[in-house]
Design a protein around this motif. Structure first.
Motif, PDB file in Angstrom:
ATOM      1  N   LEU A 149       6.215 -36.560 -30.417  1.00 16.59           N
ATOM      2  CA  LEU A 149       6.381 -37.806 -31.481  1.00 16.59           C
ATOM      3  C   LEU A 149       5.852 -36.523 -32.516  1.00 16.59           C
ATOM      4  N   GLU A 150       6.718 -36.881 -33.516  1.00 17.82           N
ATOM      5  CA  GLU A 150       6.570 -35.899 -34.929  1.00 17.82           C
ATOM      6  C   GLU A 150       6.073 -36.335 -36.296  1.00 17.82           C
ATOM      7  N   ALA A 151       5.327 -35.861 -36.917  1.00 19.97           N
ATOM      8  CA  ALA A 151       4.289 -35.759 -38.025  1.00 19.97           C
ATOM      9  C   ALA A 151       4.540 -34.316 -38.594  1.00 19.97           C
ATOM     10  N   ASP A 152       4.862 -35.159 -39.578  1.00 26.47           N
ATOM     11  CA  ASP A 152       4.938 -33.965 -40.927  1.00 26.47           C
ATOM     12  C   ASP A 152       2.471 -33.078 -41.038  1.00 26.47           C
ATOM     13  N   ALA A 329      -4.003 -35.637 -46.771  1.00 23.77           N
ATOM     14  CA  ALA A 329      -3.160 -35.823 -46.221  1.00 23.77           C
ATOM     15  C   ALA A 329      -1.851 -36.194 -46.933  1.00 23.77           C
ATOM     16  N   ILE A 330      -2.584 -37.054 -47.976  1.00 24.52           N
ATOM     17  CA  ILE A 330      -1.871 -37.758 -49.056  1.00 24.52           C
ATOM     18  C   ILE A 330      -1.517 -36.436 -50.367  1.00 24.52           C
ATOM     19  N   SER A 331      -2.199 -36.139 -50.828  1.00 27.06           N
ATOM     20  CA  SER A 331      -2.399 -34.448 -51.915  1.00 27.06           C
ATOM     21  C   SER A 331      -0.915 -34.071 -50.780  1.00 27.06           C
ATOM     22  N   ALA A 332      -1.151 -33.621 -49.612  1.00 25.42           N
ATOM     23  CA  ALA A 332      -0.238 -32.668 -48.812  1.00 25.42           C
ATOM     24  C   ALA A 332       1.366 -33.128 -49.097  1.00 25.42           C
ATOM     25  N   LEU A 333       1.352 -34.267 -48.633  1.00 26.41           N
ATOM     26  CA  LEU A 333       2.635 -35.061 -48.451  1.00 26.41           C
ATOM     27  C   LEU A 333       3.430 -35.435 -49.808  1.00 26.41           C
ATOM     28  N   GLU A 334       2.640 -35.586 -51.020  1.00 20.37           N
ATOM     29  CA  GLU A 334       2.790 -35.536 -51.851  1.00 20.37           C
ATOM     30  C   GLU A 334       3.910 -34.215 -52.380  1.00 20.37           C
ATOM     31  N   GLU A 335       3.359 -32.790 -51.914  1.00 19.48           N
ATOM     32  CA  GLU A 335       3.682 -31.506 -52.786  1.00 19.48           C
ATOM     33  C   GLU A 335       4.493 -30.978 -51.686  1.00 19.48           C
ATOM     34  N   GLY A 336       4.372 -31.681 -50.297  1.00 21.37           N
ATOM     35  CA  GLY A 336       5.309 -30.899 -48.911  1.00 21.37           C
ATOM     36  C   GLY A 336       4.691 -30.303 -48.352  1.00 21.37           C
ATOM     37  N   PHE A 338       1.783 -28.017 -46.474  1.00 20.62           N
ATOM     38  CA  PHE A 338       1.028 -28.282 -45.027  1.00 20.62           C
ATOM     39  C   PHE A 338       0.241 -27.147 -44.346  1.00 20.62           C
ATOM     40  N   THR A 339      -0.130 -26.335 -45.315  1.00 14.03           N
ATOM     41  CA  THR A 339      -0.822 -24.853 -44.717  1.00 14.03           C
ATOM     42  C   THR A 339      -2.218 -25.267 -44.235  1.00 14.03           C
ATOM     43  N   LYS A 340      -2.407 -23.929 -43.443  1.00 11.52           N
ATOM     44  CA  LYS A 340      -4.383 -24.593 -43.344  1.00 11.52           C
ATOM     45  C   LYS A 340      -4.671 -24.095 -44.717  1.00 11.52           C
ATOM     46  N   ASP A 341      -4.097 -22.695 -45.862  1.00 11.97           N
ATOM     47  CA  ASP A 341      -4.838 -23.014 -47.304  1.00 11.97           C
ATOM     48  C   ASP A 341      -4.170 -23.932 -47.621  1.00 11.97           C
ATOM     49  N   PHE A 342      -3.420 -24.569 -48.232  1.00 12.57           N
ATOM     50  CA  PHE A 342      -3.548 -25.919 -48.902  1.00 12.57           C
ATOM     51  C   PHE A 342      -4.207 -27.187 -48.283  1.00 12.57           C
ATOM     52  N   LEU A 343      -4.458 -27.072 -46.898  1.00 15.33           N
ATOM     53  CA  LEU A 343      -5.225 -27.965 -46.406  1.00 15.33           C
ATOM     54  C   LEU A 343      -7.061 -27.865 -46.194  1.00 15.33           C
ATOM     55  N   LYS A 344      -7.123 -26.770 -47.056  1.00 17.16           N
ATOM     56  CA  LYS A 344      -8.574 -26.441 -47.020  1.00 17.16           C
ATOM     57  C   LYS A 344      -9.658 -27.008 -48.240  1.00 17.16           C
ATOM     58  N   SER A 345      -8.114 -28.121 -48.798  1.00 22.82           N
ATOM     59  CA  SER A 345      -8.894 -28.910 -49.540  1.00 22.82           C
ATOM     60  C   SER A 345      -9.473 -30.049 -49.162  1.00 22.82           C
ATOM     61  N   TYR A 346      -9.585 -29.721 -48.157  1.00 26.42           N
ATOM     62  CA  TYR A 346     -10.362 -31.182 -47.106  1.00 26.42           C
ATOM     63  C   TYR A 346     -11.584 -30.993 -46.763  1.00 26.42           C
TER      64      TYR A 346
END
Length: 427
Positions: A149-152, A329-336, A338-346
């Protein structure tokens, strides 16, 4: 490969995973929750106390009058135990109305899953994620049986034993010294009996934590929560010291049920459930990664549980981490992105709502694990002192200081003072 692709797949239908799914579904994202139990809550175990600030953060007022909560905690009890006696510090907390409730996870998690589905989330049970799918170094899906099963984005909330995340190298394997093991009974009793035994009215409830002989003098303790028509009672033990001492947890919890003081609360009850569970208690210094390329880790899987001796918290942190994961996740989906650097905002979001507590109390776990006096010397000392204070046998009365000196004879008071001061600073 499945033709259907989700925005987010959540591994685990506990409070962290369902909280993330609830927020994502509320934001109209396509989210799938995969739960290994027959339904959400069927395999989830907690002592049983939920702090409602987390529900407010998740749902506003939408939970009020709807969520299957058991009893509002209005009585706090802290117990020091020897083999046949106990000293209890008892506090009424009516002024803190609505702060926390006892819950049974089989009921509460199932209800929260229903709320997720009403918002459009897909929740499936009896399914186990066995692996993550990677493409160009990024996590992009999960393997369930023979299906992919795939997901962003993936949110791993599989619990204290996050095998998928560990095997995939997302987080480091958990260490024995950072894990506690718990055994729990749910014992059915008539509602009136519960109210009478704990001095409660209506839907009021009591919470008790204790240490001493209950855990055989080893780092750990008992917990007890009153439900509507049952009592949740159990033991939590530090895995490393428990193993070193060669004690047997099932025997210890049976001894606890027969303790002269505890037994009075349980008398006449019927055991309706027995469960065991691992608990992450290593604290701040035990944390691994909170994210990777295409994946976030939440709840127990991230180690977000804390035992301070007089309170045990995990469910509220799970909910708050689920919220933070969903917002990320919502922020990542809006920006497209999904890198670790971007997800560090978590992690930054966690810092505001969860991690600050762990940083402040980072020395607590080490203090309790290294101070056996908390579970041996201090409970006996406190009970002996109370005996002397209340003993009236016709002998001449003595000043309190004389009584204290007699009971504390041979005890290194300087060492105790230093140990207690260290505890105050750590906890």
């Amino acid at each position: 490969m499945s033709e259907e692709k989700f925005d987010v797949i959540v591994i685990g239908g506990g409070l962290a995973g369902l909280s993330a799914a609830y927020r994502l579904a509320k934001a109209e994202k396509e989210v799938l929750v995969i739960e290994k139990g027959p339904h959400c809550g069927s395999k989830n175990v907690s002592g049983g106390r939920l702090y409602t600030y987390a529900l407010d953060a998740l749902m506003g007022d939408e939970w009020k009058g709807k969520a299957p909560l058991e009893r509002e905690i209005t009585r706090e009890m802290l117990m020091l135990m020897t083999d046949d006696e106990a000293m209890t510090i008892d506090t009424s907390v009516h002024a803190q109305h609505g702060q926390s409730y006892s819950v049974l996870r089989n009921h509460f998690d199932r209800w929260l899953a229903d709320q997720c589905e009403e918002l459009g989330a897909m929740v499936i049970g009896d399914s186990t994620v066995t692996d993550l799918i990677r493409r160009d170094g990024k996590v992009c899906g999960v393997v369930v049986g023979e299906e992919e099963l795939e997901a962003d984005l993936i949110i791993d909330a599989e619990g204290v034993n996050p095998l998928v995340a560990e095997r995939s190298g997302v987080i480091a394997p958990i260490k024995l010294e950072n894990i506690a093991v718990a055994a729990k009974y749910v014992i059915r009793l008539d509602e009136k009996v519960i109210r009478d035994r704990f001095g409660l009215e209506g839907d009021e409830g009591a919470a008790m934590l204790g240490m001493g002989s209950a855990n055989k003098g080893i780092f750990g303790g008992l917990f007890l929560y009153t439900n509507k028509d049952s009592i949740s009672i159990g033991l939590v033990q530090d895995s490393k010291t428990w193993k070193e001492h060669g004690e047997h947890l099932p025997t210890a919890i049976e001894d606890l049920k027969e303790h002269p003081v505890i037994g009075k609360y349980l008398e006449g009850g019927e055991v309706v459930e027995y469960t065991a569970h691992l608990i992450p208690e290593g604290g701040f210094d035990s944390f691994s990664e909170f994210c990777g390329d295409g994946i976030l880790v939440a709840g127990d899987a991230a180690g977000l549980c804390m035992n301070r001796g007089f309170t045990v918290r995990g469910m509220d942190y799970a909910i708050m981490s689920g919220i933070a994961a969903a917002e990320t996740a919502i922020s990542a989906l809006e920006e497209g992105i999904f890198t670790k650097d971007f997800l560090k905002s978590y992690e930054s979001r966690l810092q505001k709502t969860v991690l600050e507590d762990f940083k402040t109390l980072r020395k607590g776990h080490g203090y309790m694990a290294g101070s056996n006096k908390l579970f041996t010397t201090y409970p006996k000392m406190a009970i002996d002192v109370m005996h002397s204070l209340y003993n009236v046998d016709g002998a001449p009365a003595e000043p309190v200081m004389t009584l204290l000196r007699r009971n504390l004879k041979g005890i290194n008071l300087t060492g105790i003072a230093k140990d207690l001061l260290k505890g105050v600073r750590s906890l």
